[in-house]
Design a protein around this motif. Structure first.
Motif, short mmCIF file in Angstrom:
data_model
loop_
_atom_site.label_atom_id
_atom_site.label_comp_id
_atom_site.label_asym_id
_atom_site.label_seq_id
_atom_site.Cartn_x
_atom_site.Cartn_y
_atom_site.Cartn_z
N TYR A 185 0.84 -1.20 0.00
CA TYR A 185 0.00 0.00 0.00
C TYR A 185 0.88 1.25 0.00
O TYR A 185 0.61 2.20 -0.73
CB TYR A 185 -0.92 -0.02 1.22
CG TYR A 185 -2.00 1.04 1.18
CD1 TYR A 185 -3.07 0.93 0.30
CD2 TYR A 185 -1.94 2.15 2.01
CE1 TYR A 185 -4.06 1.89 0.26
CE2 TYR A 185 -2.93 3.12 1.97
CZ TYR A 185 -3.99 2.99 1.10
OH TYR A 185 -4.96 3.96 1.05
N ASN A 190 -3.68 -0.08 -4.14
CA ASN A 190 -4.94 0.53 -3.72
C ASN A 190 -5.63 -0.24 -2.60
O ASN A 190 -6.43 0.35 -1.86
CB ASN A 190 -5.91 0.60 -4.91
CG ASN A 190 -5.36 1.43 -6.04
OD1 ASN A 190 -4.71 0.90 -6.94
ND2 ASN A 190 -5.61 2.74 -6.02
N ASP A 405 -1.92 6.80 4.50
CA ASP A 405 -2.20 7.43 3.20
C ASP A 405 -1.21 8.55 2.91
O ASP A 405 -0.84 8.77 1.74
CB ASP A 405 -3.63 7.96 3.18
CG ASP A 405 -4.66 6.84 3.08
OD1 ASP A 405 -4.55 6.01 2.16
OD2 ASP A 405 -5.56 6.78 3.93
N ARG A 408 1.94 6.90 1.74
CA ARG A 408 1.76 6.47 0.35
C ARG A 408 1.94 7.64 -0.61
O ARG A 408 2.59 7.52 -1.65
CB ARG A 408 0.36 5.87 0.22
CG ARG A 408 0.02 5.26 -1.12
CD ARG A 408 -1.28 4.47 -0.94
NE ARG A 408 -1.80 3.97 -2.20
CZ ARG A 408 -2.71 4.60 -2.94
NH1 ARG A 408 -3.18 5.77 -2.54
NH2 ARG A 408 -3.15 4.05 -4.05
N ASP A 409 1.39 8.80 -0.24
CA ASP A 409 1.56 10.00 -1.07
C ASP A 409 3.02 10.44 -1.13
O ASP A 409 3.52 10.87 -2.18
CB ASP A 409 0.69 11.14 -0.53
CG ASP A 409 -0.80 10.90 -0.72
OD1 ASP A 409 -1.16 10.03 -1.52
OD2 ASP A 409 -1.59 11.58 -0.04
#
Length: 456
Positions: A185, A190, A405, A408-409
């Protein structure tokens, strides 16, 4: 004999997840009253095969380990059975990490010889951490990098197709399956099919059906009707149990018969690019999800052959990083306290020479892209942005853990800043990591001093 157990590592037995020699050295340090402050650096000497970069991952688990590390009665009793000294066990009963940790935030790109993590603490504490830190950060960084390469192929030549981790059943153990889902991830996937990983890490979960569902009914049509009756518009039908194109036709007929808009169909065998185009002729309005032997090379070939897909489900190749299944993470002593001062130290072993001293990693940019790194001494004045951040001071965490998240970015932004020639999935150009003047001089002078002592 111990009773049956699932074999997992818990907060109760995690201090025992170490190599015996670590504990033997720790007992020797304690008994000899030899407990100087020491700095250990965790890094890789060489990147795995065909890797122009690695994605740092696993810091969150390292932090959790340090914050929860203690020896309870169960651990101490076992070590007593292994004939460790009572005085040493009493010391372990009060074990608490009091040191400093600097590390790369997860999602940061890392290159050979650059520290993923540096620990400075009394050597009796720092020694214990080696096995877990290499285990957690090395494996997750390996898998995050594999995932990043798949996402990068899609970013370059695809149309934002989804990536879903299907690898748990092929991972080398349950912990590996969990950590692979998290690392994938971070690298750009996703979702995961692993429900436990979804619950543990806040990762979206996704799934379809297996061939066994289809085979358990008399007819493929009956299987599709039952599944659509259960899940309606959320249905993803596996259409290649018998004949892929005929399966697509039956799926279309079933959906139209009950006025359902299928969420998708899955193809899991055969000539996938060719079949995806044939299926698209039958049901162009339905998303196709492609699995079976998927990795960055297969995705590239799929696009090269004009295959049609809305997503891919990598499994074995992801969780075992099939083309490059290992990363040689090492945890080496680079400085030790002598006479009240931290003094650099290094190995001279052939092929395993290390750079001495606590480090700095400085990264420069030009026109929005990374232009090179400098590996130097921690207190050296160098150009570029420092990549290492302070995670623990005096045993207390001072680093705020980012949301997964956000990690991940970060990984995606970092990857996009890396010039194309370093991101190729085959024969990437080496990224420029310069050794600073100060580190080079320190290394040469220390080597001379150490070599002069060999005959003493």
């Amino acid at each position: 004999m111990p009773g049956p157990t699932f074999g997992f590592v818990s907060s109760e037995n995690v201090p025992l997840f170490t190599d015996l020699y670590e504990l033997r050295m720790m007992q020797g340090y304690a008994n000899r009253d030899h407990n100087p402050r020491a700095t250990f650096s965790l890094f890789v000497r060489d990147l795995p095969t065909n890797r122009g970069y690695m994605v740092a991952a696993g810091l969150e688990q390292a932090i959790h380990y340090l914050e929860s590390l203690s020896f309870d009665d169960r651990a101490l009793e076992y070590l007593s059975e292994q004939e460790f000294d009572d005085a040493f066990l009493e010391r372990l009963a009060d074990f608490e990490f009091t040191g400093e940790v600097r590390g790369l935030p997860e999602g940061t790109l890392v290159f050979a010889n650059e520290p993923l993590l540096e620990v400075t603490a009394p050597i009796l504490q720092a020694q214990l951490l080696e096995t877990v830190l290499i285990n957690q950060m090395g494996y997750q960084s390996l898998i995050a990098t594999k995932a990043s390469r798949m996402r990068d192929v899609i970013d370059r030549t695809g149309n934002d197709q989804r990536l879903v981790d299907f690898g748990s059943r092929r991972a080398h153990g349950t912990d590996a399956g969990m950590k692979a889902a998290r690392a994938a991830y971070i690298g750009g996937f996703n979702a995961t099919s692993n429900v436990a990983a979804g619950e543990a890490f806040g990762i979206p979960v996704s799934g379809t059906m297996a061939h066994s569902w289809v085979q358990s009914f008399d007819r493929e049509r009956d299987a599709f009707e039952a599944f659509v009756g259960e899940y309606g518009d959320d249905s993803v039908l596996l259409i290649d149990t018998y004949d892929t194109v005929r399966g697509a036709e039956i799926a279309k007929e079933v959906a139209e018969g009950v006025d359902v808009s299928l969420r998708g169909v899955r193809l899991d065998s055969g000539d996938l690019p060719a079949l995806s185009k044939a299926v698209d002729e039958v049901i162009p309005e339905v998303d196709q999800f492609i699995s079976s032997g998927i990795d960055e090379y297969a995705i590239r070939e799929f696009f090269d052959r004009d295959g049609i897909a809305a997503g891919f489900g990598p499994g074995t190749a992801l969780v075992t990083s099939t083309d490059a299944p290992k990363v040689e993470g090492v945890y080496k002593l680079v400085a030790v306290e002598r006479d009240g001062e931290m003094r650099p130290t290094m190995k001279l072993s052939p092929g395993k020479v290390t750079y001495p001293g606590a480090k700095s990693v400085r990264r420069t940019e030009a026109d929005g892209q990374y232009a090179g790194d400098t590996l130097g001494l921690r207190d050296e004045e160098l150009a570029g942005a420092e990549q290492l951040v302070t995670v623990f001071e005096g045993g207390d965490r001072v680093y705020e853990l980012p949301d997964i998240d956000d990690i991940r970015d970060t990984a995606r932004e970092n990857r996009r800043k890396l010039p194309d020639e370093h991101r190729r999935i085959e024969a990437p150009d080496p990224y420029d990591v310069r050794i600073s003047d100060g580190l080079r001089q320190e290394t040469e002078e220390l080597r001379e001093r150490l070599e002069s002592r060999i005959s003493e």
